[in-house]
Design a protein around this motif. Structure first.
Motif, PDB file in Angstrom:
ATOM      1  N   SER A 226      63.275 -24.886 -37.849  1.00  0.00           N
ATOM      2  CA  SER A 226      61.986 -24.690 -37.185  1.00  0.00           C
ATOM      3  C   SER A 226      61.269 -23.453 -37.712  1.00  0.00           C
ATOM      4  O   SER A 226      61.882 -22.420 -38.002  1.00  0.00           O
ATOM      5  N   ASN A 227      59.940 -23.579 -37.807  1.00  0.00           N
ATOM      6  CA  ASN A 227      59.105 -22.429 -38.145  1.00  0.00           C
ATOM      7  C   ASN A 227      57.881 -22.416 -37.222  1.00  0.00           C
ATOM      8  O   ASN A 227      56.774 -22.107 -37.652  1.00  0.00           O
ATOM      9  N   GLY A 228      58.102 -22.806 -35.967  1.00  0.00           N
ATOM     10  CA  GLY A 228      57.011 -22.906 -35.007  1.00  0.00           C
ATOM     11  C   GLY A 228      56.676 -24.353 -34.720  1.00  0.00           C
ATOM     12  O   GLY A 228      57.231 -25.271 -35.310  1.00  0.00           O
ATOM     13  N   GLU A 229      55.744 -24.586 -33.825  1.00  0.00           N
ATOM     14  CA  GLU A 229      55.389 -25.927 -33.385  1.00  0.00           C
ATOM     15  C   GLU A 229      54.890 -26.781 -34.553  1.00  0.00           C
ATOM     16  O   GLU A 229      53.884 -26.476 -35.189  1.00  0.00           O
ATOM     17  N   GLY A 230      55.612 -27.870 -34.841  1.00  0.00           N
ATOM     18  CA  GLY A 230      55.194 -28.796 -35.879  1.00  0.00           C
ATOM     19  C   GLY A 230      55.378 -28.288 -37.294  1.00  0.00           C
ATOM     20  O   GLY A 230      54.931 -28.937 -38.243  1.00  0.00           O
ATOM     21  N   LYS A 231      56.048 -27.153 -37.461  1.00  0.00           N
ATOM     22  CA  LYS A 231      56.251 -26.560 -38.782  1.00  0.00           C
ATOM     23  C   LYS A 231      57.745 -26.428 -39.061  1.00  0.00           C
ATOM     24  O   LYS A 231      58.550 -26.280 -38.149  1.00  0.00           O
ATOM     25  N   PHE A 232      58.096 -26.488 -40.347  1.00  0.00           N
ATOM     26  CA  PHE A 232      59.496 -26.254 -40.711  1.00  0.00           C
ATOM     27  C   PHE A 232      59.557 -25.330 -41.917  1.00  0.00           C
ATOM     28  O   PHE A 232      58.555 -25.096 -42.601  1.00  0.00           O
ATOM     29  N   ASN A 250      59.536 -43.830 -21.581  1.00  0.00           N
ATOM     30  CA  ASN A 250      59.547 -45.235 -21.996  1.00  0.00           C
ATOM     31  C   ASN A 250      59.597 -45.439 -23.510  1.00  0.00           C
ATOM     32  O   ASN A 250      59.493 -46.576 -23.980  1.00  0.00           O
ATOM     33  N   ALA A 251      59.751 -44.356 -24.281  1.00  0.00           N
ATOM     34  CA  ALA A 251      59.861 -44.520 -25.731  1.00  0.00           C
ATOM     35  C   ALA A 251      61.162 -45.254 -26.064  1.00  0.00           C
ATOM     36  O   ALA A 251      62.207 -45.013 -25.459  1.00  0.00           O
ATOM     37  N   VAL A 252      61.085 -46.158 -27.027  1.00  0.00           N
ATOM     38  CA  VAL A 252      62.273 -46.865 -27.507  1.00  0.00           C
ATOM     39  C   VAL A 252      62.863 -46.129 -28.697  1.00  0.00           C
ATOM     40  O   VAL A 252      64.072 -45.986 -28.837  1.00  0.00           O
ATOM     41  N   PHE A 253      62.003 -45.648 -29.602  1.00  0.00           N
ATOM     42  CA  PHE A 253      62.451 -44.808 -30.704  1.00  0.00           C
ATOM     43  C   PHE A 253      61.295 -43.940 -31.153  1.00  0.00           C
ATOM     44  O   PHE A 253      60.173 -44.042 -30.644  1.00  0.00           O
ATOM     45  N   TYR A 254      61.552 -43.048 -32.100  1.00  0.00           N
ATOM     46  CA  TYR A 254      60.543 -42.146 -32.631  1.00  0.00           C
ATOM     47  C   TYR A 254      60.443 -42.324 -34.144  1.00  0.00           C
ATOM     48  O   TYR A 254      61.462 -42.374 -34.840  1.00  0.00           O
ATOM     49  N   LYS A 255      59.232 -42.433 -34.622  1.00  0.00           N
ATOM     50  CA  LYS A 255      58.987 -42.413 -36.055  1.00  0.00           C
ATOM     51  C   LYS A 255      58.716 -40.966 -36.442  1.00  0.00           C
ATOM     52  O   LYS A 255      57.732 -40.366 -36.009  1.00  0.00           O
ATOM     53  N   VAL A 256      59.599 -40.382 -37.257  1.00  0.00           N
ATOM     54  CA  VAL A 256      59.527 -38.967 -37.607  1.00  0.00           C
ATOM     55  C   VAL A 256      59.011 -38.839 -39.037  1.00  0.00           C
ATOM     56  O   VAL A 256      59.500 -39.521 -39.944  1.00  0.00           O
ATOM     57  N   THR A 257      58.034 -37.975 -39.242  1.00  0.00           N
ATOM     58  CA  THR A 257      57.413 -37.797 -40.554  1.00  0.00           C
ATOM     59  C   THR A 257      57.476 -36.331 -40.956  1.00  0.00           C
ATOM     60  O   THR A 257      57.111 -35.450 -40.178  1.00  0.00           O
ATOM     61  N   PHE A 258      57.949 -36.083 -42.169  1.00  0.00           N
ATOM     62  CA  PHE A 258      57.972 -34.743 -42.747  1.00  0.00           C
ATOM     63  C   PHE A 258      57.109 -34.737 -44.002  1.00  0.00           C
ATOM     64  O   PHE A 258      57.240 -35.631 -44.850  1.00  0.00           O
ATOM     65  N   ASN A 259      56.217 -33.752 -44.136  1.00  0.00           N
ATOM     66  CA  ASN A 259      55.496 -33.533 -45.391  1.00  0.00           C
ATOM     67  C   ASN A 259      56.140 -32.342 -46.075  1.00  0.00           C
ATOM     68  O   ASN A 259      55.990 -31.203 -45.629  1.00  0.00           O
ATOM     69  N   MET A 260      56.856 -32.605 -47.159  1.00  0.00           N
ATOM     70  CA  MET A 260      57.686 -31.593 -47.783  1.00  0.00           C
ATOM     71  C   MET A 260      56.889 -30.516 -48.520  1.00  0.00           C
ATOM     72  O   MET A 260      57.453 -29.491 -48.892  1.00  0.00           O
ATOM     73  N   LEU A 261      55.622 -30.761 -48.759  1.00  0.00           N
ATOM     74  CA  LEU A 261      54.786 -29.754 -49.420  1.00  0.00           C
ATOM     75  C   LEU A 261      53.881 -29.020 -48.444  1.00  0.00           C
ATOM     76  O   LEU A 261      53.461 -27.893 -48.711  1.00  0.00           O
ATOM     77  N   ASP A 262      53.557 -29.657 -47.312  1.00  0.00           N
ATOM     78  CA  ASP A 262      52.754 -28.987 -46.285  1.00  0.00           C
ATOM     79  C   ASP A 262      53.615 -28.249 -45.273  1.00  0.00           C
ATOM     80  O   ASP A 262      53.093 -27.525 -44.425  1.00  0.00           O
ATOM     81  N   PHE A 263      54.953 -28.485 -45.306  1.00  0.00           N
ATOM     82  CA  PHE A 263      55.894 -27.838 -44.395  1.00  0.00           C
ATOM     83  C   PHE A 263      55.589 -28.203 -42.942  1.00  0.00           C
ATOM     84  O   PHE A 263      55.692 -27.374 -42.042  1.00  0.00           O
ATOM     85  N   THR A 264      55.186 -29.458 -42.727  1.00  0.00           N
ATOM     86  CA  THR A 264      54.883 -29.929 -41.375  1.00  0.00           C
ATOM     87  C   THR A 264      55.744 -31.138 -41.033  1.00  0.00           C
ATOM     88  O   THR A 264      56.191 -31.860 -41.929  1.00  0.00           O
ATOM     89  N   TYR A 265      55.963 -31.345 -39.734  1.00  0.00           N
ATOM     90  CA  TYR A 265      56.656 -32.552 -39.283  1.00  0.00           C
ATOM     91  C   TYR A 265      56.053 -33.002 -37.963  1.00  0.00           C
ATOM     92  O   TYR A 265      55.436 -32.216 -37.232  1.00  0.00           O
ATOM     93  N   SER A 266      56.210 -34.291 -37.679  1.00  0.00           N
ATOM     94  CA  SER A 266      55.696 -34.844 -36.433  1.00  0.00           C
ATOM     95  C   SER A 266      56.574 -36.006 -36.016  1.00  0.00           C
ATOM     96  O   SER A 266      57.323 -36.563 -36.831  1.00  0.00           O
ATOM     97  N   ALA A 267      56.489 -36.381 -34.758  1.00  0.00           N
ATOM     98  CA  ALA A 267      57.241 -37.514 -34.221  1.00  0.00           C
ATOM     99  C   ALA A 267      56.303 -38.391 -33.409  1.00  0.00           C
ATOM    100  O   ALA A 267      55.609 -37.908 -32.519  1.00  0.00           O
TER     101      ALA A 267
END
Length: 683
Positions: A226-232, A250-267
């Motif tokens: 972690s490097n703060g909210e939405g950052k790695f 009620n979520a069944v699963f999460y689609k997790v996305t990492f941008n390896m050059l922007d240093f961001t992630y989301s679910a």
């Protein structure tokens, strides 16, 4: 002093010579033009450095990265250097200081434009020019050519990463959940994704990401942390804490996305698997009406594939013999049949459905609205021998089996202990189908890899439509009901032209839509005056609205007033429509203003300008009609800034994100360049 100046300049003139060897360079003309009028001073030659690794220094626009050295003692007395330049082989010019320092950002971007961002030492050739002053007289000095060895600024990105966290007991050797970009060059496609099951107890997910090289070593030093909210951060840096997905009801699963050059992630929370319905009957498969279990799939049960938005369909050849639709193999409880005045659902007295004459038909079921239609379809023009390939078999062709009674429906069985990716294809890859949806969807020629969750499946593929189904044969959590996506609009005295116009034709003029940000939330960011506004759900109607109540914002209260902000400025309006919560918060003033357009498969990926919405410098509008499913992006001309995402018809685009899937239709398109929020609104 004037005599000395003349002496020095005469000495420079006597030393004038052009750089040799340029004729051997295809860019020699460019270099000669830059060097024309320059002199060569004996002993004054730019010094070569070793490898310039831009990942070991602070990189910015400032001229503070040492690129070469200069022997100032070789200059005639009284001569002062004023500035410098590097002229590269292709004519690109970078400014330098007189002692050989350059902008690390500019140098990195130049090298990356030629070789890409991979952090490896790359060689670029440049001519060093220094500008000198002596008593107001100026001269350009040719300090020679240098082969610069440069490592562009970029992290070391591995080909695969794995989840290590609460879902697998923080087991560093576990590879159940892979973060992957489909095997592409990570410096060209830095967006990695994975799917994580939502914990049955509704808890949050905490984790780190382990690179493939560290799996099973117990070494955490290279993890993404972690490097703060939405950052790695790489190498367990940043604040060093765990990455986190906050539980969504009620979520069944999460689609997790990492941008390896922007240093961001989301679910992104996914709330339910689409419904699957099956054809069964005298003209389906072997005609046996077999409906005992999953074993009948591909023999007497043919599934309909998801088109999105609660719609599933099947195209094939039908005789005039009867058939029905059932929902659950082994059960007749949920079914569609023929009623007196049309097709009926769960009517115990319904008969078998028949087509008017033998031929090709498409059966379409909207299971959200309970609408069944059957329409003639074109006879397919090609017959294939279809197979599958993916990360589960080294991307080698694996033949599928024809389903009973069909030349265009194919079946296979597969079992994977981890998430994998795959495609349908004919041997040789000249025809292949892919898409982003799972467990059912419509594959497109040369589409993306299909993400396949770990598990055991019966796989059905229809080569007429590209429709596919992965039908689970092992245990899985029960699906939760999906929350239907909603679009709401701002309207009021401070919105657009301020006219309170409330028809579909007013979208972009006096109606501004909120865009989907996930988790059943939609939002809009823009400039508001203190004049009033409201939110409405349906253009042309005031029935569903949000306004100002005595103690806060209220929904569908006939006595509500107009909402106002405390002072003119930038605000974000967010509506959680699942929980009926409206919030308005101050937002930062945007730092950039763009001229925005669209590009996609619908216009050969050429820039097509959009129009500013009334009263806004950051909201853009276009009309778009597409006959078939397409892909597209929002961008400024030149592609240096572009926005993409996987959501449709609404979502939030990210810089260099994936292509937006656009379903066939006629749309008003709205895009917000502050947030990347977009809406495709059907006319």
């Amino acid at each position: 002093m004037k005599k000395l100046s003349i002496y020095v300049m005469l000495a420079f003139a006597g030393l004038f010579m052009t750089a040799c060897g340029l004729e051997d360079n295809e860019f020699a003309g460019l270099k000669k033009a830059e060097a024309e009028g320059a002199i060569v001073v004996p002993g004054f030659t730019a010094g070569q450095l070793g490898v310039i690794d831009l990942n070991t220094v602070e990189v910015s626009e400032a001229l503070d990265v040492q690129a070469f050295t200069v022997p100032e003692t070789a200059l005639p007395a009284g001569v002062v250097l004023s500035k410098g330049e590097i002229v590269f082989d292709d004519g690109t010019v970078l400014n330098t200081t007189v002692d050989g320092k350059v902008s690390g950002q500019a140098l990195s971007e130049y090298v990356a434009s030629i070789y890409g961002l991979r952090p490896e030492a790359r060689t670029v050739n440049g001519l060093v020019l220094l500008y000198a002053l002596q008593n107001g007289a100026a001269v350009k000095i040719n300090a020679g050519e240098i082969d610069f060895q440069v490592v562009p600024k970029a992290p070391v990105i591995e080909d695969a990463y794995y989840f290590t966290g609460t879902l697998n007991g923080w087991d560093n050797s576990n590879t159940d959940y892979e973060l992957s970009n489909g095997g592409l060059d990570p410096y060209e496609n830095p967006v990695f994704t994975m799917r994580l099951p939502a914990p049955e107890d509704g808890s949050d997910i905490e984790f780190k990401i382990t690179p493939a090289s560290k799996i099973g070593t117990g070494d955490w030093s290279a993890c993404l942390a972690s490097n703060g909210e939405g950052k790695f951060a790489y190498n367990n840096g940043g604040d060093g804490g765990n990455l986190k997905i906050t539980a969504v009801a009620n979520a069944v699963f999460y689609k997790v996305t990492f941008n390896m050059l922007d240093f961001t992630y989301s679910a992104e929370a996914v709330f339910a698997t689409p419904e699957t319905w099956y054809l069964v009957g005298s003209c389906i498969g072997d005609g046996s009406w077999g409906n005992n279990s999953l074993d009948n799939i591909g023999t007497s049960l043919f599934p309909l594939a998801s088109l999105g938005d609660g719609i599933i369909a099947y195209t094939g050849y039908f005789t005039t013999d009867g058939f029905k639709l059932i929902k659950t193999p082994g059960s007749w409880d949920d079914q569609w049949g023929q009623g007196t005045n049309g097709y009926v659902k769960n009517d115990g007295g319904s008969g078998n459905i028949t087509v008017p004459s033998a031929g090709w038909y498409t059966v379409t079921l909207n299971y959200l609205n309970d609408v069944l239609t059957i329409e003639p379809a074109a006879e397919p023009t090609a017959t294939y021998e279809v197979g599958m390939a993916g990360s589960f078999n080294g991307w080698s062709f694996q033949a599928m089996t024809k389903c009973a009674g069909s030349d265009h429906l194919w079946k296979a069985e597969m079992s994977n202990t981890s998430n994998v990716e795959g495609k349908f294809l004919i041997d040789g890859w000249s025809v292949n189908w892919g898409a982003t949806s799972f467990p059912t969807g419509i594959g497109e020629q040369n589409g993306p890899n299909i993400p396949i969750e770990s598990g055991s499946y019966i796989v059905i593929f229809n080569d007429i439509t590209g429709g596919y189904n992965f039908i689970r044969t092992d245990a899985k959590p029960a699906d939760e009901p999906a929350v239907e996506a909603q679009t709401w609009y701002l309207v009021g005295s401070c919105i657009g032209d301020g006219s309170w116009g409330n028809g579909l034709d007013k979208v972009g003029t006096s109606l501004f839509p909120l865009a989907d940000i996930g988790d059943n939330k939609i939002a809009y960011t823009g400039y508001f005056t203190t004049a009033g506004f409201k939110l409405i759900k349906t253009p042309g109607s005031w029935d569903d609205q949000w306004g100002q109540g005595t103690n806060g914002y209220v929904k569908n209260d006939g006595g509500s007033g107009n909402i106002t902000v405390p002072s003119a400025g930038w605000y974000t309006v967010t509506l959680d429509y699942a929980n009926d919560e409206l919030t308005i918060e101050a937002a930062a003033e945007p730092a950039a203003t763009y001229e925005v357009g669209m590009a996609g498969s619908f216009n050969d990926w050429s820039f097509q300008a959009m129009t500013k919405c009334t009263g806004s410098d950051h909201l853009w509008m276009a009309d778009l009609t597409v006959d078939g499913d397409q892909k597209g992006k929002f961008l400024i001309d030149g592609w240096s800034v572009n926005w993409g995402a996987t959501g449709f018809p609404s979502g939030v685009g990210q810089q260099n994100g994936p292509d937006i899937p656009i379903a066939a239709g006629n749309y008003i398109v709205i895009f917000n360049d502050i947030t990347g929020g977009y809406n495709f609104i059907s006319k």
